[in-house]
Design an enzyme around this catalytic site. Structure first.
Site, PDB file in Angstrom:
ATOM      1  N   ARG A  12      46.752  23.149  -3.056  1.00 46.09           N
ATOM      2  CA  ARG A  12      46.518  21.708  -2.889  1.00 46.09           C
ATOM      3  C   ARG A  12      45.631  21.406  -1.667  1.00 46.09           C
ATOM      4  O   ARG A  12      45.127  20.305  -1.528  1.00 46.09           O
ATOM      5  CB  ARG A  12      47.856  20.978  -2.776  1.00 46.09           C
ATOM      6  CG  ARG A  12      48.588  20.890  -4.112  1.00 46.09           C
ATOM      7  CD  ARG A  12      50.054  20.526  -3.963  1.00 46.09           C
ATOM      8  NE  ARG A  12      50.878  21.681  -3.603  1.00 46.09           N
ATOM      9  CZ  ARG A  12      52.203  21.656  -3.495  1.00 46.09           C
ATOM     10  NH1 ARG A  12      52.843  20.521  -3.701  1.00 46.09           N
ATOM     11  NH2 ARG A  12      52.876  22.739  -3.169  1.00 46.09           N
ATOM     12  N   GLU A 151      63.343  21.203  -8.482  1.00 41.40           N
ATOM     13  CA  GLU A 151      61.961  20.979  -8.048  1.00 41.40           C
ATOM     14  C   GLU A 151      61.405  19.737  -8.733  1.00 41.40           C
ATOM     15  O   GLU A 151      61.735  19.454  -9.890  1.00 41.40           O
ATOM     16  CB  GLU A 151      61.106  22.201  -8.382  1.00 41.40           C
ATOM     17  CG  GLU A 151      61.439  23.419  -7.541  1.00 41.40           C
ATOM     18  CD  GLU A 151      61.414  23.126  -6.048  1.00 41.40           C
ATOM     19  OE1 GLU A 151      60.373  22.659  -5.554  1.00 41.40           O
ATOM     20  OE2 GLU A 151      62.434  23.355  -5.379  1.00 41.40           O
ATOM     21  N   ALA A 419       4.939  19.301  42.191  1.00 38.04           N
ATOM     22  CA  ALA A 419       5.122  18.735  40.855  1.00 38.04           C
ATOM     23  C   ALA A 419       4.325  19.535  39.840  1.00 38.04           C
ATOM     24  O   ALA A 419       3.178  19.887  40.084  1.00 38.04           O
ATOM     25  CB  ALA A 419       4.659  17.281  40.847  1.00 38.04           C
TER      26      ALA A 419
HETATM   27  C1  UD1 Z   1      59.172  24.123  -1.438  1.00 32.69           C
HETATM   28  C2  UD1 Z   1      60.566  24.063  -2.074  1.00 32.69           C
HETATM   29  C3  UD1 Z   1      60.959  22.610  -2.208  1.00 32.69           C
HETATM   30  C4  UD1 Z   1      60.912  21.923  -0.874  1.00 32.69           C
HETATM   31  C5  UD1 Z   1      59.552  22.105  -0.199  1.00 32.69           C
HETATM   32  C6  UD1 Z   1      59.639  21.603   1.217  1.00 32.69           C
HETATM   33  C7  UD1 Z   1      60.724  26.003  -3.540  1.00 32.69           C
HETATM   34  C8  UD1 Z   1      60.698  26.484  -4.936  1.00 32.69           C
HETATM   35  N1  UD1 Z   1      60.520  24.690  -3.349  1.00 32.69           N
HETATM   36  O1  UD1 Z   1      58.282  23.506  -2.340  1.00 32.69           O
HETATM   37  O2  UD1 Z   1      62.274  22.518  -2.749  1.00 32.69           O
HETATM   38  O3  UD1 Z   1      61.191  20.534  -1.031  1.00 32.69           O
HETATM   39  O4  UD1 Z   1      59.196  23.487  -0.175  1.00 32.69           O
HETATM   40  O5  UD1 Z   1      58.419  21.678   1.873  1.00 32.69           O
HETATM   41  O6  UD1 Z   1      60.929  26.788  -2.640  1.00 32.69           O
HETATM   42  N2  UD1 Z   1      55.197  30.882  -0.482  1.00 32.69           N
HETATM   43  C9  UD1 Z   1      55.177  32.262  -0.455  1.00 32.69           C
HETATM   44  N3  UD1 Z   1      55.064  32.944  -1.635  1.00 32.69           N
HETATM   45  C10 UD1 Z   1      54.995  32.319  -2.834  1.00 32.69           C
HETATM   46  C11 UD1 Z   1      55.028  30.911  -2.851  1.00 32.69           C
HETATM   47  C12 UD1 Z   1      55.141  30.213  -1.659  1.00 32.69           C
HETATM   48  O7  UD1 Z   1      55.242  32.865   0.608  1.00 32.69           O
HETATM   49  O8  UD1 Z   1      54.912  33.024  -3.842  1.00 32.69           O
HETATM   50  C13 UD1 Z   1      55.274  30.143   0.794  1.00 32.69           C
HETATM   51  C14 UD1 Z   1      54.121  29.198   0.993  1.00 32.69           C
HETATM   52  O9  UD1 Z   1      53.043  29.851   1.656  1.00 32.69           O
HETATM   53  C15 UD1 Z   1      54.735  28.092   1.839  1.00 32.69           C
HETATM   54  C16 UD1 Z   1      56.201  28.116   1.444  1.00 32.69           C
HETATM   55  O10 UD1 Z   1      56.442  29.347   0.813  1.00 32.69           O
HETATM   56  O11 UD1 Z   1      54.611  28.349   3.207  1.00 32.69           O
HETATM   57  C17 UD1 Z   1      56.556  26.972   0.495  1.00 32.69           C
HETATM   58  O12 UD1 Z   1      55.760  27.094  -0.667  1.00 32.69           O
HETATM   59  P1  UD1 Z   1      55.132  25.819  -1.387  1.00 32.69           P
HETATM   60  O13 UD1 Z   1      54.386  26.297  -2.581  1.00 32.69           O
HETATM   61  O14 UD1 Z   1      54.439  24.957  -0.441  1.00 32.69           O
HETATM   62  O15 UD1 Z   1      56.475  25.109  -1.897  1.00 32.69           O
HETATM   63  P2  UD1 Z   1      56.672  23.577  -2.200  1.00 32.69           P
HETATM   64  O16 UD1 Z   1      56.124  23.266  -3.532  1.00 32.69           O
HETATM   65  O17 UD1 Z   1      56.236  22.752  -1.073  1.00 32.69           O
HETATM   66 CA    CA Z   2      55.094  23.163   0.748  1.00 32.98          CA
END
Ligand code: UD1
Ligand code: CA
Length: 474
Positions: A12, A151, A419
């Site tokens: 995003r 989610e 100058a």
């Molecule tokens: C996640 C939570 C959601 C919460 C939100 C809060 C889950 C499934 N959902 O959603 O409930 O409200 O955070 O901010 O956990 N990441 C990895 N590996 C992956 C996917 C993600 O390391 O395979 C890391 C991302 O880099 C990030 C964090 O996990 O730092 C959260 O991932 P993101 O995809 O942003 O989750 P959200 O959709 O925000």
């Molecule tokens: Ca997030």
């Protein structure tokens, strides 16, 4: 021990740079999380990265250990990858998201305590969000017990009405986690493995899930896109400016003052509107940074005035004035009580005490002694197209307007130029050089010589050996 999840693609953000490396007030997002993790646990954190975020591994090499998630299949899978690298004696895991940078250490301490107190399988932070869009919702039963997290993308319309969201911060019983993490299934809707499904697993096991309820202060809803990044930066900036004003800094309009995280300001510093101070910039007591200045990684002394100027990786000593419209490029060192004025540019040069350089001139790779006056339009031609050469100017030197100094060249103490002089050879102490190319005037008889007089026959000067003629002022 803290695990920081940072393997997600951050799609995003629509960026080539991994999300958690985007700067927030001049510092990488993940550095805030790592610092807070250390403050809360006292231990070196473990960062989960993926091949797509390999830059994260390099960025945190000094401050954290790392674990590879070979493909970002979701937060649950990321935690699984972390567990594989976790020492066996770790009995409690604090899980943080790399994209929730403004969490405070006190909240994490409370989160750890909440879990221990209830002997919970896990504790989580629940925020009553002003805008829950896009976030996981905390689903409770009639008795108020947390049952699961759903989610946003998988939620029913009714579940979407819930405003209590999951902040993505957890404390977990490591032994229970090791037993159960393999049971996480990928979501039928998205194919991702959700860490948040651990809540339902804990409830299945009859274990407690503790929720720490907090108000929405804007710090916990995470950063997924650049609009949220800008909002977080705004919040942090308001907080930083408030802190400096309480520490004795005057800001005429704090809404237009931009201070990076590492900037340090002394008492009675005045910051006028539209000032940007970046990196490790330090400003001394009673110094005024006037409107329209940008300063990065520089030290400005006490009782200085900097006015509508750009200063990069430079030092300005006490009681100096800079600007308006000066540019100090990397390596400029301006001595105490010096005056650097309109359209003056300085690069990699050391100016002694009370040097005056007031109008439209350039000093590069130069050494300038104290009390020297740099006339309008003076230029060091320090670059011959291949190499940079140094210019050495003594004390109390008077450079006439439009002097060209073709480096390498040395002017002794009390030397003067006429100058428009094009100085291609050294000028000994106390002598006057005039003309194109400049020649030495005979030593002064009695009374002052005319520094701007026409080029006289003079006496030839000794050529200085060796170097090709510089051609421009680069
Ligand atoms: C996640 C939570 C959601 C919460 C939100 C809060 C889950 C499934 N959902 O959603 O409930 O409200 O955070 O901010 O956990 N990441 C990895 N590996 C992956 C996917 C993600 O390391 O395979 C890391 C991302 O880099 C990030 C964090 O996990 O730092 C959260 O991932 P993101 O995809 O942003 O989750 P959200 O959709 O925000
Ligand atoms: Ca997030």
């Amino acid at each position: 021990m803290a695990v920081v999840l940072a393997a997600g693609l951050g799609t995003r953000m629509k960026s080539r740079l991994p999300k958690v490396l985007h700067p927030l007030c001049g510092r990488r997002m993940i550095d805030y999380v790592l610092e807070t993790a250390v403050n809360a646990t006292g231990a070196r954190p473990l960062v989960v990265y993926s091949p797509a975020t390999a830059a994260v591994r390099d960025a945190v090499a000094d401050t954290a250990d790392t674990a590879l998630q070979d493909e970002p299949r979701g937060t649950g899978d990321a935690l699984r990858a972390a567990l594989a690298s976790l020492p066996a004696d770790v009995d409690e895991v604090l899980v943080l998201s790399g994209d929730v940078p403004l969490v405070r250490a006190e909240l994490l301490t409370a989160l750890l305590e909440a879990r221990t107190l209830d002997h919970a399988a896990l504790s989580l932070v629940a925020v009553d969000a002003i805008d829950p869009t896009g976030l996981g919702r905390v689903v409770r039963n009639e008795g108020g017990t947390v049952e699961r997290i759903v989610e946003d993308r998988d939620a029913t319309d009714e579940e979407r009405q819930i405003t209590e969201i999951n902040a993505g911060l957890y404390a977990l019983d490591a032994a229970w986690l090791r037993r159960r993490i393999g049971d996480l299934q990928s979501s039928p809707g998205t194919g991702e493995v959700y860490l948040t499904d651990l809540v339902a697993l804990a409830r299945e096991d009859g274990r407690i899930v503790a929720a720490l309820d907090v108000e929405d202060d804007g710090r916990l809803t995470g950063i997924n896109d650049r609009a949220q990044l800008a909002r977080a930066e705004w919040d942090l900036r308001v907080e930083t400016n408030d802190r400096w004003m309480r520490a004795g800094v005057t800001m005429m309009d704090p809404s237009t003052v931009y201070l990076d995280h590492d900037v340090e300001l002394a008492e009675d510093v005045v910051l006028e509107p539209n000032v940007i101070l970046r990196g490790a910039t330090r400003v001394g007591e009673r110094t005024r940074i006037a409107a329209g200045s940008q300063i990065s990684d520089s030290q400005i002394g006490s009782d200085c005035v900097v006015w509508a100027s750009v200063i990069e990786r430079s030092v300005v000593e006490d009681h100096a004035t800079v600007g308006p419209f000066s540019h100090l490029r990397p390596g400029a060192h301006v001595g105490p009580r010096s005056e650097i004025g309109n359209y003056a540019e300085i690069k990699n040069s050391h100016l002694g005490e009370h040097v005056r350089q007031h109008h439209m001139s350039y000093l590069g790779d130069a050494e300038v002694g104290r009390d020297t006056n740099v006339g309008a339009g003076t230029i060091t031609a320090n670059y011959d197209g291949v190499r940079k050469h140094r210019t050495t100017i003594g004390e109390r030197v008077f450079l006439g307007v439009d002097t060209m100094l073709r480096a390498p060249v040395t002017l002794g103490d009390d030397a003067r130029t006429g100058a428009g002089a094009v100085v291609t050879r050294d000028v000994p102490a106390g002598r006057l050089a005039v003309g194109v190319p400049a020649r030495l005037r005979p030593p002064r008889p009695v009374g002052p010589a005319d520094p701007v007089g026409p080029m006289g026959p003079g006496e030839p000067v000794e050529p200085s050996p060796g170097t090709p003629p510089p051609t421009d002022g680069g």
